[in-house]
Design a protein around this motif. Structure first.
Motif, PDB file in Angstrom:
ATOM      1  N   GLN A  19       0.807  -1.213   0.000  1.00 25.56           N
ATOM      2  CA  GLN A  19       0.000   0.000   0.000  1.00 25.56           C
ATOM      3  C   GLN A  19       0.847   1.274   0.000  1.00 25.56           C
ATOM      4  O   GLN A  19       0.311   2.380   0.069  1.00 25.56           O
ATOM      5  CB  GLN A  19      -0.928   0.007   1.214  1.00 25.56           C
ATOM      6  CG  GLN A  19      -1.950  -1.113   1.223  1.00 25.56           C
ATOM      7  CD  GLN A  19      -2.820  -1.096   2.475  1.00 25.56           C
ATOM      8  OE1 GLN A  19      -2.903  -0.093   3.188  1.00 25.56           O
ATOM      9  NE2 GLN A  19      -3.479  -2.227   2.750  1.00 25.56           N
ATOM     10  N   ARG A  20       2.166   1.138  -0.083  1.00 24.87           N
ATOM     11  CA  ARG A  20       3.031   2.310   0.025  1.00 24.87           C
ATOM     12  C   ARG A  20       3.343   2.957  -1.327  1.00 24.87           C
ATOM     13  O   ARG A  20       3.919   4.036  -1.371  1.00 24.87           O
ATOM     14  CB  ARG A  20       4.340   1.928   0.734  1.00 24.87           C
ATOM     15  CG  ARG A  20       4.132   1.486   2.164  1.00 24.87           C
ATOM     16  CD  ARG A  20       5.412   1.437   2.960  1.00 24.87           C
ATOM     17  NE  ARG A  20       5.150   1.056   4.344  1.00 24.87           N
ATOM     18  CZ  ARG A  20       5.994   1.212   5.353  1.00 24.87           C
ATOM     19  NH1 ARG A  20       7.195   1.735   5.133  1.00 24.87           N
ATOM     20  NH2 ARG A  20       5.665   0.845   6.574  1.00 24.87           N
ATOM     21  N   GLN A  21       3.017   2.290  -2.436  1.00 26.36           N
ATOM     22  CA  GLN A  21       3.344   2.790  -3.771  1.00 26.36           C
ATOM     23  C   GLN A  21       4.836   3.101  -3.900  1.00 26.36           C
ATOM     24  O   GLN A  21       5.249   4.163  -4.360  1.00 26.36           O
ATOM     25  CB  GLN A  21       2.525   4.038  -4.088  1.00 26.36           C
ATOM     26  CG  GLN A  21       1.037   3.782  -4.248  1.00 26.36           C
ATOM     27  CD  GLN A  21       0.283   5.054  -4.575  1.00 26.36           C
ATOM     28  OE1 GLN A  21      -0.232   5.726  -3.688  1.00 26.36           O
ATOM     29  NE2 GLN A  21       0.250   5.392  -5.847  1.00 26.36           N
ATOM     30  N   VAL A  22       5.629   2.118  -3.470  1.00 24.82           N
ATOM     31  CA  VAL A  22       7.080   2.219  -3.531  1.00 24.82           C
ATOM     32  C   VAL A  22       7.593   1.142  -4.469  1.00 24.82           C
ATOM     33  O   VAL A  22       7.226  -0.030  -4.344  1.00 24.82           O
ATOM     34  CB  VAL A  22       7.697   2.053  -2.119  1.00 24.82           C
ATOM     35  CG1 VAL A  22       9.214   1.957  -2.207  1.00 24.82           C
ATOM     36  CG2 VAL A  22       7.288   3.222  -1.229  1.00 24.82           C
ATOM     37  N   GLY A  23       8.429   1.528  -5.442  1.00 27.00           N
ATOM     38  CA  GLY A  23       9.008   0.573  -6.366  1.00 27.00           C
ATOM     39  C   GLY A  23      10.328   0.033  -5.851  1.00 27.00           C
ATOM     40  O   GLY A  23      11.059   0.720  -5.119  1.00 27.00           O
ATOM     41  N   LEU A  24      10.647  -1.209  -6.210  1.00 23.95           N
ATOM     42  CA  LEU A  24      11.875  -1.870  -5.759  1.00 23.95           C
ATOM     43  C   LEU A  24      12.654  -2.405  -6.949  1.00 23.95           C
ATOM     44  O   LEU A  24      12.068  -3.006  -7.859  1.00 23.95           O
ATOM     45  CB  LEU A  24      11.546  -3.028  -4.811  1.00 23.95           C
ATOM     46  CG  LEU A  24      10.977  -2.677  -3.436  1.00 23.95           C
ATOM     47  CD1 LEU A  24      10.514  -3.931  -2.727  1.00 23.95           C
ATOM     48  CD2 LEU A  24      12.038  -1.969  -2.598  1.00 23.95           C
ATOM     49  N   VAL A  25      13.967  -2.196  -6.941  1.00 17.17           N
ATOM     50  CA  VAL A  25      14.870  -2.801  -7.921  1.00 17.17           C
ATOM     51  C   VAL A  25      15.945  -3.540  -7.133  1.00 17.17           C
ATOM     52  O   VAL A  25      16.633  -2.937  -6.308  1.00 17.17           O
ATOM     53  CB  VAL A  25      15.518  -1.755  -8.848  1.00 17.17           C
ATOM     54  CG1 VAL A  25      16.495  -2.424  -9.811  1.00 17.17           C
ATOM     55  CG2 VAL A  25      14.448  -1.002  -9.624  1.00 17.17           C
ATOM     56  N   PHE A  26      16.076  -4.848  -7.391  1.00 15.64           N
ATOM     57  CA  PHE A  26      17.003  -5.684  -6.630  1.00 15.64           C
ATOM     58  C   PHE A  26      18.291  -5.912  -7.417  1.00 15.64           C
ATOM     59  O   PHE A  26      18.360  -5.693  -8.626  1.00 15.64           O
ATOM     60  CB  PHE A  26      16.353  -7.035  -6.299  1.00 15.64           C
ATOM     61  CG  PHE A  26      15.079  -6.911  -5.506  1.00 15.64           C
ATOM     62  CD1 PHE A  26      15.116  -6.688  -4.150  1.00 15.64           C
ATOM     63  CD2 PHE A  26      13.837  -6.994  -6.131  1.00 15.64           C
ATOM     64  CE1 PHE A  26      13.947  -6.571  -3.406  1.00 15.64           C
ATOM     65  CE2 PHE A  26      12.667  -6.874  -5.411  1.00 15.64           C
ATOM     66  CZ  PHE A  26      12.717  -6.661  -4.047  1.00 15.64           C
ATOM     67  N   GLN A  27      19.312  -6.403  -6.716  1.00 13.25           N
ATOM     68  CA  GLN A  27      20.601  -6.612  -7.357  1.00 13.25           C
ATOM     69  C   GLN A  27      20.573  -7.739  -8.376  1.00 13.25           C
ATOM     70  O   GLN A  27      21.387  -7.758  -9.300  1.00 13.25           O
ATOM     71  CB  GLN A  27      21.674  -6.889  -6.300  1.00 13.25           C
ATOM     72  CG  GLN A  27      21.465  -8.160  -5.501  1.00 13.25           C
ATOM     73  CD  GLN A  27      22.495  -8.286  -4.377  1.00 13.25           C
ATOM     74  OE1 GLN A  27      22.760  -7.344  -3.645  1.00 13.25           O
ATOM     75  NE2 GLN A  27      23.082  -9.449  -4.254  1.00 13.25           N
ATOM     76  N   ASP A  28      19.636  -8.686  -8.252  1.00 14.67           N
ATOM     77  CA  ASP A  28      19.571  -9.790  -9.217  1.00 14.67           C
ATOM     78  C   ASP A  28      18.490  -9.575 -10.268  1.00 14.67           C
ATOM     79  O   ASP A  28      18.102 -10.500 -10.977  1.00 14.67           O
ATOM     80  CB  ASP A  28      19.337 -11.115  -8.489  1.00 14.67           C
ATOM     81  CG  ASP A  28      18.034 -11.121  -7.692  1.00 14.67           C
ATOM     82  OD1 ASP A  28      17.368 -10.064  -7.650  1.00 14.67           O
ATOM     83  OD2 ASP A  28      17.686 -12.169  -7.126  1.00 14.67           O
ATOM     84  N   TYR A  29      17.999  -8.317 -10.371  1.00 13.15           N
ATOM     85  CA  TYR A  29      17.006  -7.884 -11.361  1.00 13.15           C
ATOM     86  C   TYR A  29      15.625  -8.497 -11.102  1.00 13.15           C
ATOM     87  O   TYR A  29      14.621  -7.822 -11.271  1.00 13.15           O
ATOM     88  CB  TYR A  29      17.415  -8.204 -12.807  1.00 13.15           C
ATOM     89  CG  TYR A  29      18.874  -8.016 -13.118  1.00 13.15           C
ATOM     90  CD1 TYR A  29      19.571  -6.903 -12.647  1.00 13.15           C
ATOM     91  CD2 TYR A  29      19.573  -8.935 -13.886  1.00 13.15           C
ATOM     92  CE1 TYR A  29      20.908  -6.717 -12.926  1.00 13.15           C
ATOM     93  CE2 TYR A  29      20.911  -8.752 -14.175  1.00 13.15           C
ATOM     94  CZ  TYR A  29      21.577  -7.655 -13.688  1.00 13.15           C
ATOM     95  OH  TYR A  29      22.899  -7.481 -13.955  1.00 13.15           O
TER      96      TYR A  29
END
Length: 372
Positions: free
Chosen positions: A83-93
């Protein structure tokens, strides 16, 4: 959208085995700014990132995004990650190998009508300069291209904040800094507020408007790259950023101001920044960066070369003065002197940064930094 952290702490476990991974961290990011959390492994930067996105619960303090409180330990408020509308990009894509590039980007856009979804995917592909790659599969892309697709997928739903956790760690060293510059340009073009975790200084410098150096769960300094390098506020930051040594020095009153006397010579007056208490004959240590020491054949001050490291355009020389004090110096690589040779050196210090001696009770991370 702006991000504000106020006294955020994160603890793991309970009772005697309770561990404080993040300790009272406060920082601010204005809308559209890129912040970077930098520090050694285990310093708490990823735990702090997880607290921002809601994967960990803050045990103290408050997290705000724009005008919304996402977490408040005092009231027990904890907005779930979804519910935070936060995007995530991880080190392994974390790309889906069985989906095309276009379908990967469209994965979080199910609420949009099909035509709008297709248009948004094409916008994101164009943004990351891979407009013709939509039909390809992830394994058909290079590592740098996969990372850009992961970024496009995270940006597609228009998150209020983007978090990136060691986004370039699996890439070749030569590619990391170039891709960091590319990602910064993409985020700036999109106007996205972002917080990035890395242990690589060059990545941090290439990406960040503001950079925070963390140590044992604490935020030692939240500042520009320039300030971290030239005006570190703690010994840890001074040691962690760049190359340098702490040289014995004395602060003396001079002409209504102060100056710093060292074995290498007298450094510039620091009248604009009064030093520590008891300035007269105040013993201290001064931070001397490798670029604060200049090789000068005409200088009467001599230093012996103990080690040399070739850096392409420069050598990083490890030197020792006749009194035994060590120095570092960056010297153009056409000055190729052998180890053991004595060369002339002189100080050229534009930013005088002094610290109380450790024996005065100021160990790493303690008080006593006095930028001039």
């Amino acid at each position: 959208m702006s991000l504000h952290l106020d006294g955020v702490s994160v603890h793991y476990g309970s009772g005697p085995g309770r561990h404080e991974a993040v300790s009272s961290v406060s920082l601010n990011l204005a809308a559209g700014q890129i912040g970077v959390l930098l520090g050694p492994s285990g310093c708490g930067k990823t735990s702090l990132l997880r607290a921002v996105c809601g994967l960990e619960q803050a045990t103290q303090g408050q997290v705000r995004l724009g005008g919304q409180v996402l977490a408040d330990a005092d009231s027990g408020l904890h907005v779930p990650p979804e519910q935070r509308q936060v995007g995530l990009v991880f080190q392994d894509y974390a790309l889906f190998p069985h989906l095309s590039v276009a379908d990967n980007i469209a994965y979080g856009l199910h609420a949009l009508p099909r035509a709008q979804r297709r248009e948004r995917v094409q916008q994101m592909l164009a943004l990351v300069d891979l407009a013709q790659a939509g039909a390809r599969m992830p394994h058909q892309l290079s590592g740098g291209q996969q990372q850009r697709i992961a970024l496009a997928r995270a940006l597609a739903p228009a998150p209020r904040l983007l978090l990136l956790d060691e986004p370039f760690s699996s890439l070749d060293v030569d590619l990391r800094e170039r891709l960091a510059h590319e990602v910064r340009a993409i985020l700036k073009q999109h106007g996205t507020t972002a917080l990035v975790v890395t242990h690589d200084q060059l990545e941090a410098f290439a990406l960040g408007d503001l950079i925070g150096v963390m140590n044992h769960g604490r935020l030692e300094q939240w500042d520009s790259a320039y300030a971290l390098y030239h005006r570190p506020t703690s010994r840890f930051v001074a040691q962690f950023i760049g190359h340098g040594v702490f040289a014995p020095a004395r602060i003396v009153a001079h002409g209504g101001g102060y100056r710093v006397e060292t074995a290498l010579g007298v450094l510039k007056d620091i009248a604009d920044q009064p030093p520590a208490q008891g300035v007269a004959d105040h013993e201290c240590e001064v931070l001397l960066r490798a670029d604060d020491v200049v090789h000068d054949d005409d200088s009467p001050m001599m230093a012996r070369i103990e080690r040399k490291a070739f850096r392409g355009a420069e050598y990083l020389y490890t030197l020792r003065l006749a009194n035994g004090e060590p120095l570092l110096a960056l010297v153009p690589s056409h000055h190729d002197h052998p180890v053991g040779e004595w060369i002339g050196v002189r100080p050229q210090v534009d930013h005088v940064v002094t610290f109380d001696k450790p024996s005065r009770g100021c160990g790493p991370g303690g008080p006593g930094a006095k930028p001039g």
